[in-house]
Design a protein around this motif. Sequence first.
Motif, short mmCIF file in Angstrom:
data_model
loop_
_atom_site.label_atom_id
_atom_site.label_comp_id
_atom_site.label_asym_id
_atom_site.label_seq_id
_atom_site.Cartn_x
_atom_site.Cartn_y
_atom_site.Cartn_z
N ILE A 1 0.80 -1.23 0.00
CA ILE A 1 0.00 0.00 0.00
C ILE A 1 0.83 1.28 0.00
N GLY A 2 2.08 1.18 0.38
CA GLY A 2 2.93 2.37 0.42
C GLY A 2 3.01 3.13 -0.89
N PRO A 3 3.21 2.44 -2.02
CA PRO A 3 3.31 3.18 -3.28
C PRO A 3 2.07 4.02 -3.61
N VAL A 4 0.90 3.50 -3.32
CA VAL A 4 -0.33 4.26 -3.61
C VAL A 4 -0.39 5.51 -2.74
N PHE A 5 -0.12 5.36 -1.45
CA PHE A 5 -0.15 6.51 -0.54
C PHE A 5 0.94 7.51 -0.90
N ASN A 6 2.14 7.03 -1.14
CA ASN A 6 3.24 7.94 -1.43
C ASN A 6 3.04 8.69 -2.74
N ASP A 7 2.42 8.06 -3.73
CA ASP A 7 2.11 8.75 -4.98
C ASP A 7 1.00 9.79 -4.80
N ALA A 8 0.08 9.51 -3.89
CA ALA A 8 -1.10 10.38 -3.73
C ALA A 8 -0.84 11.59 -2.84
N ILE A 9 0.11 11.49 -1.91
CA ILE A 9 0.33 12.54 -0.91
C ILE A 9 1.57 13.34 -1.26
N ASP A 10 1.38 14.65 -1.46
CA ASP A 10 2.50 15.54 -1.76
C ASP A 10 3.14 16.12 -0.50
N ASP A 11 2.34 16.35 0.51
CA ASP A 11 2.81 17.00 1.74
C ASP A 11 2.41 16.14 2.93
N TRP A 12 3.30 15.24 3.35
CA TRP A 12 2.96 14.33 4.44
C TRP A 12 2.66 15.03 5.77
N PRO A 13 3.44 16.02 6.20
CA PRO A 13 3.09 16.68 7.46
C PRO A 13 1.68 17.26 7.44
N GLU A 14 1.31 17.90 6.35
CA GLU A 14 -0.05 18.46 6.24
C GLU A 14 -1.09 17.34 6.26
N HIS A 15 -0.81 16.26 5.54
CA HIS A 15 -1.76 15.15 5.48
C HIS A 15 -1.93 14.48 6.84
N LEU A 16 -0.83 14.31 7.57
CA LEU A 16 -0.91 13.72 8.90
C LEU A 16 -1.77 14.57 9.83
#
Length: 131
Positions: A29-44
Amino acid sequence: MNGIEGIDEEGLARLVTRFYGKVRQDPLIGPVFNDAIDDWPEHLEKLAAFWSSLMLTTGRYKGMPMAAHLKHRSRLTPAMFERWLGLWRETTTEEMPAQAAAALQAKANRIAESFKLALMLKLDPAPGHAA
């Protein structure tokens, strides 16, 4: 505020950070999430607000999670939902008291079922539109 001992804003923020750290490293599942999220701190921060709204009824989350996930429908499989739930069970068990972990797991199971149904639903084209 929530009636479930062990669930608070700080704990949810820690849980979300640790969980999505595992998600980002997961080969399925990592590749899907990593491709979809540009800004991890904001998304978290958004994800912590989502869980706060669900578990603490704070109303902090203002997004539309189903619409966000529908954009990735073609990449998602039932096995990915099971992997997500497995990592969630593992992380909630590690991070939270037993009663809190069980409540978070139950909520995640209901969310996953709703998302699976919506995302895996094959809709027929509208009348008058070429397939």
